[in-house]
Design an enzyme around this catalytic site. Structure first.
Site, mmCIF file in Angstrom:
data_model
loop_
_atom_site.group_PDB
_atom_site.id
_atom_site.type_symbol
_atom_site.label_atom_id
_atom_site.label_comp_id
_atom_site.label_asym_id
_atom_site.label_seq_id
_atom_site.Cartn_x
_atom_site.Cartn_y
_atom_site.Cartn_z
ATOM 1 N N HIS A 190 -13.677 -3.951 -1.147
ATOM 2 C CA HIS A 190 -12.761 -3.405 -0.135
ATOM 3 C C HIS A 190 -12.894 -4.144 1.188
ATOM 4 O O HIS A 190 -12.843 -3.556 2.271
ATOM 5 C CB HIS A 190 -13.001 -1.904 0.067
ATOM 6 C CG HIS A 190 -11.736 -1.137 0.322
ATOM 7 N ND1 HIS A 190 -11.112 -0.380 -0.637
ATOM 8 C CD2 HIS A 190 -10.953 -1.020 1.419
ATOM 9 C CE1 HIS A 190 -10.025 0.176 -0.147
ATOM 10 N NE2 HIS A 190 -9.901 -0.202 1.107
ATOM 11 N N SER A 210 0.823 -1.206 0.000
ATOM 12 C CA SER A 210 0.000 0.000 0.000
ATOM 13 C C SER A 210 0.858 1.257 0.000
ATOM 14 O O SER A 210 1.919 1.306 0.643
ATOM 15 C CB SER A 210 -0.905 0.008 1.238
ATOM 16 O OG SER A 210 -1.587 1.242 1.359
ATOM 17 N N TYR A 254 -3.840 5.054 -4.446
ATOM 18 C CA TYR A 254 -5.165 5.655 -4.537
ATOM 19 C C TYR A 254 -5.062 6.879 -5.439
ATOM 20 O O TYR A 254 -3.959 7.330 -5.784
ATOM 21 C CB TYR A 254 -5.658 6.079 -3.153
ATOM 22 C CG TYR A 254 -5.818 4.947 -2.181
ATOM 23 C CD1 TYR A 254 -6.927 4.106 -2.236
ATOM 24 C CD2 TYR A 254 -4.859 4.713 -1.187
ATOM 25 C CE1 TYR A 254 -7.077 3.062 -1.338
ATOM 26 C CE2 TYR A 254 -5.004 3.667 -0.283
ATOM 27 C CZ TYR A 254 -6.112 2.857 -0.375
ATOM 28 O OH TYR A 254 -6.254 1.820 0.510
ATOM 29 N N THR A 307 -6.468 1.395 -6.578
ATOM 30 C CA THR A 307 -7.651 1.134 -5.753
ATOM 31 C C THR A 307 -8.546 2.363 -5.790
ATOM 32 O O THR A 307 -8.182 3.417 -5.282
ATOM 33 C CB THR A 307 -7.256 0.824 -4.302
ATOM 34 O OG1 THR A 307 -6.349 -0.283 -4.290
ATOM 35 C CG2 THR A 307 -8.479 0.486 -3.470
ATOM 36 N N LYS A 317 -8.460 -2.273 -8.960
ATOM 37 C CA LYS A 317 -9.072 -2.974 -7.832
ATOM 38 C C LYS A 317 -10.339 -2.250 -7.396
ATOM 39 O O LYS A 317 -10.354 -1.029 -7.300
ATOM 40 C CB LYS A 317 -8.076 -3.022 -6.670
ATOM 41 C CG LYS A 317 -8.475 -3.886 -5.488
ATOM 42 C CD LYS A 317 -7.305 -4.002 -4.523
ATOM 43 C CE LYS A 317 -7.615 -4.895 -3.341
ATOM 44 N NZ LYS A 317 -8.589 -4.258 -2.424
#
Length: 392
Positions: free
Chosen positions: A278, A108, A130, A156, A254
């Site tokens: 999620h 992440s 993100y 994501t 995603k």
């Protein structure tokens, strides 16, 4: 604890709950609002049954696969989750465990350890981002991940800043300093094992996001990074295509739940998608991803790779997802329980559990490869499948 080994992910979760301070454990508990989606993610797998064979089983079974061109010993990869400060080594411990088991590490951008440190522990890193900050910010972060050796990008985009849990959300501090430690001491002193794990390394839980550190600046706190994300205008499909082109390599989108979105993803040129809600942490009452997978896989599975995440706790769950069209699955909470229970060895333990369960399923179903799994291997209840966004 006499034996550090555990035989199920459920046992890893029980041990994590005993070991971690309540607020830390609470941060790992998935779900939002009433928790309906996280429950459905888990329950839906249990509703699917196997159709095992009685003879003709294969003595040797091949569980290996490739995910966006990267080899994996079996079709499970580490899903990126933010700030893994339940262990002093955090994401590095997870990356090492994944490397030892031949599994890809998803990292992440909100992680507590840098992409450089994680890539040094596991060369097969997929870096997750993100849509946050300016385009220049995102370019800088992508270039840094490439330079560190990341082999794919995970975008994501399914987060809508849903908040509130009926069972209560944990109080997480902005940062850990002396004042905060004094304030939190009564809540953590009854977890001496967890304190000792950090104490013997001389470290304290790190709640910053080093991968979002600007050149020449300081790393933001997790909540500082989250605030930037909230203030960034949401992306369009044109932005998705821009991100994919800017990255210039394997690209996983995603958060797909709808057939029309899956088709738009194909048009945007992505390499793969993950059917994901999620982990139940986003919009509650979104259906379980295993229910949504067949419709999405049927629509686009011959054009791009389709993955799944959400609710995977057993190797049998992996087999069921593959039978319904997934190339691989991502796991999140499962390995975090393992990390909390026994560090890097606990993550390896979880991966061994999943691999063993998958191998048992492939054996019992009479196959020699995970690639042979199909809907014919399952009992699928009537009305189990859910299709969203399909043309009427």
């Amino acid at each position: 604890m006499g034996n550090a080994w555990f035989e199920t992910v459920a046992e890893a979760q029980r041990r994590a709950k005993k070991r971690l301070p309540g607020m830390v454990y609470g941060a790992l508990v998935a779900g939002s609002e009433r928790g309906r989606t996280i429950d459905d993610n888990l329950d839906a797998f249990a509703q699917l049954g196997f159709a095992p064979k009685v003879a003709g089983h294969k003595a040797e079974r091949d569980l290996s696969t490739t995910i966006m061109g990267v080899e994996s010993s079996f079709p499970v990869l580490i899903s990126p989750t933010g700030v893994q400060a339940v262990d002093p080594e955090g994401e590095v411990a997870v990356a090492r465990a994944a490397a030892n088991r031949g599994v890809i590490m998803g990292l992440s951008s909100f992680a507590s350890r840098s992409v450089e440190d994680v890539a040094a522990a596991n060369p097969n890193v997929f870096y997750q981002m993100y849509w946050t900050g300016t385009r220049d910010d995102m370019i800088q972060r992508m270039e840094r991940a490439k330079a560190a050796g990341a082999k794919a990008l995970i975008a994501t985009l399914d987060w809508s800043f849903s908040n509130g849990r009926d069972w209560g959300s944990p109080q997480i501090p902005e940062k850990i300093d002396f004042k905060t430690m004094v304030k939190l001491a009564p809540k953590v002193v009854n977890r001496p094992g967890w304190l000792w794990r950090f104490g013997k390394t001389g470290k304290i839980p790190d709640l910053t996001a080093p991968n979002l550190q600007p050149p020449g600046g300081t790393a933001p706190t997790f909540f500082g990074a989250y605030y930037e994300w909230m203030q960034t205008p949401p992306p369009s499909w044109e932005d998705v295509e821009w991100m994919r082109k800017e990255w210039g390599g394997p690209f996983l989108l995603k958060g797909v739940t709808r057939v029309d979105d899956a088709k738009r993803a194909v048009d945007a040129g992505v390499t793969a998608i993950s059917v994901s809600n999620h982990g139940g942490n986003n919009l509650d009452t979104t259906p379980a991803t295993i229910r949504l997978l067949p419709g999405v896989a049927e629509a686009v599975g011959d054009q791009i790779e389709v993955l799944l995440d959400g609710g995977v706790r057993r190797g049998g769950d992996v087999a069921k997802a593959l039978a319904l069209g997934a190339r691989a699955v991502l796991i999140g909470r499962a390995y975090l329980w393992g990390l909390a229970a026994n560090g890097s060895a606990g993550v390896e333990n979880v991966l061994d559990i999943l691999r063993g369960g998958l191998d048992s399923a492939v054996l019992g179903l009479g196959h020699s490869s995970v690639k042979d799994l199909s809907p014919a291997d399952l009992h699928i209840p009537r009305d189990f499948k859910v299709t969203l966004g399909a043309e009427s």
